[in-house]
Design an enzyme around this catalytic site. Structure first.
Site, PDB file in Angstrom:
ATOM      1  N   SER A 282       0.840  -1.196   0.000  1.00 29.38           N
ATOM      2  CA  SER A 282       0.000   0.000   0.000  1.00 29.38           C
ATOM      3  C   SER A 282       0.884   1.258   0.000  1.00 29.38           C
ATOM      4  CB  SER A 282      -0.954  -0.040   1.195  1.00 29.38           C
ATOM      5  OG  SER A 282      -1.928   0.947   1.102  1.00 29.38           O
TER       6      SER A 282
ATOM      7  N   ASP B 281       4.123  24.151  -1.545  1.00 27.24           N
ATOM      8  CA  ASP B 281       5.526  24.061  -1.979  1.00 27.24           C
ATOM      9  C   ASP B 281       6.149  22.710  -1.622  1.00 27.24           C
ATOM     10  OD1 ASP B 281       5.460  24.574   0.735  1.00 27.24           O
ATOM     11  OD2 ASP B 281       7.261  25.830   0.737  1.00 27.24           O
TER      12      ASP B 281
ATOM     13  N   HIS C  91      -7.117  -5.794  -0.718  1.00 23.21           N
ATOM     14  CA  HIS C  91      -5.964  -4.914  -0.560  1.00 23.21           C
ATOM     15  C   HIS C  91      -4.897  -5.497   0.363  1.00 23.21           C
ATOM     16  CE1 HIS C  91      -3.898  -1.044  -0.556  1.00 23.21           C
ATOM     17  NE2 HIS C  91      -3.871  -1.076   0.763  1.00 23.21           N
TER      18      HIS C  91
END
Length: 428
Positions: free
Chosen positions: A144, A354, A407
């Site tokens: 993951s 940023d 998953h």
């Protein structure tokens, strides 16, 4: 001196080293990094290659092996496995409401936490590699979010890698968080339908629970309120191999009779609290959107904004009830006591634009490290189409698309890692 202990057919050696908080300032403040090296009993004196396990998350500590099961059992046949507590978690210098209280302002806390993304985790791993094996490259297994970190590793320090295995962890390399969550809501809606198809009576039961929570001040054992929208986020478990059944068994214990009518049981509230509280992993909430941030755009509470495009998740409306999934919302920093002190810092991180790039597209296009990746066809957490787009970008990456696992397939079935190892070696 390293601590060594034996149990369950394993020999575990604990390591701790100091790493820079900001790797661009190696002489600046440092934090502690913890890792546990595991080898099969009887192999502790063999010169085996290392395999670094990169945990999912963000904000989760590495596994604590009680017994070698699933992927670890397979890995220990030929590797020394390194379980690194990613910075801020486990026995590495923790980052939570208590430790972060030392900072003089939310701005200082946000600046500190900006150093806890995949790029810093990779640089920590490189220092750990040098500490354990010197210049020898090692193999990485990323689950993951750990797979996201593996791609950052391939982008910034490919010389440290021998092979890379990724399970459910190929992220979009250029997409914004809005793209991630827009796709996530669609997948979560589908998993809701699959869940309620298996347990048809649970939709009405879940609606009743949400309605009760909307009209009553219900407190969990910790004293914090369980709101209807917080109850919805129990759907995060729908993406795991046992999640459907676990949620059903939780719901069926919800109501008990009380003198003033039905009330929510202590057993239900205790289990809900254990799932919903971010006390064990506050970084998951704080950094879940920043792990996608790059390209000069703020995430700006992406999951919260994008949700407006999906009114079917409105807990207070007339639509059939649906659970949410792997989304983080700003209101959680008002309702969860583990997150309340981090609220202002989280808002600052959501507004930040940023962020440095996490992936080097040119380097990935010229990659020479063997990479094998499991892409789960019905993955609720990581989008299949975005994963396949990324697979096309990374030179030499071999994807394995499967609908036989959820998953958490690598934890549930040793065959997942077994196949990836064979793929990287060209055996299948």
């Amino acid at each position: 001196m390293a601590t060594v202990h034996r149990h369950g057919g394993m020999v575990c050696t604990d390591h701790t080293l100091d790493v820079p908080l900001d790797h661009s300032r190696p002489d600046g403040p440092s934090i502690s990094l913890f890792a546990r090296e595991v080898v099969a009993a009887g192999h502790e004196h063999r010169d085996l290659p290392r395999l670094l396990w990169l945990q999912g998350g963000p904000g989760g500590r590495a596994e604590r092996p009680n017994a070698a099961g699933a992927w670890l059992k397979r890995a220990l046949k030929e590797y020394r496995v390194v379980l690194m507590d990613q910075r801020g978690t486990g026995r590495s210098t923790p980052a939570d409401r208590h430790t972060l209280a030392v900072h003089p302002s939310p701005g200082a806390t946000a600046e500190y936490l900006a150093h806890f993304r995949a790029d810093a985790i990779v640089r920590d791993a490189e220092l750990l590699r040098g500490f354990l094996v010197g210049d020898r490259p090692w193999t990485v297994l990323g689950q993951s979010f750990g797979g996201f970190c593996a791609l950052t590793y391939l982008s910034h320090a490919p010389h440290g890698l021998d092979q890379v295995f990724i399970t459910g962890g190929l992220p979009t390399l250029t997409g914004h968080a809005d793209d991630v969550y827009r796709a996530a809501y669609r997948r979560t809606a589908r998993h809701n339908e699959l869940f309620f198809a298996r347990y048809p009576d649970d939709r009405e039961l879940a609606r009743r629970i949400a309605a009760h929570l909307g009209s009553h001040d219900v407190r969990m054992p910790s004293g914090e309120r369980l709101s209807a929208r917080r109850f919805q986020s129990l759907g995060i478990g729908l993406g795991t191999s046992s999640g459907f059944d676990a949620l059903h068994y939780l719901l069926e214990s919800a109501f008990v009779a009380g003198p003033a009518g039905p009330r929510l049981s202590d057993a239900f509230l205790h289990s809900a609290q254990a799932t919903l509280s971010f006390a064990p992993r506050p970084l998951y909430a704080v950094l879940h959107e920043p792990i996608y941030a790059q390209g000069g755009r703020a995430t700006a509470w992406s999951a919260h904004r994008v949700r407006e495009e999906f009114p079917e998740f409105d807990a207070d409306g007339d639509v059939p009830f649906r659970f949410t999934g792997e989304m983080i919302y700003p209101w959680q920093f008002d309702e969860d006591p583990a997150l309340v002190p981090l609220r202002e810092a989280a808002h600052l991180l959501a507004a930040r634009s940023d962020w440095p790039a996490l992936y080097d597209l040119n380097r990935l296009a010229g990659n020479r490290v063997p990479v094998a990746a499991a892409v789960y066809f019905d993955d609720m957490f990581v989008d299949r189409e975005q994963s396949l787009e990324t697979a096309e970008v990374v030179r030499g990456l071999r994807p394995w698309i499967t609908n036989t696992h959820a998953h958490d397939g690598v934890r549930a079935d040793a065959a997942v890692l077994d196949r990836l190892i064979a793929m990287a070696r060209g055996e299948v």
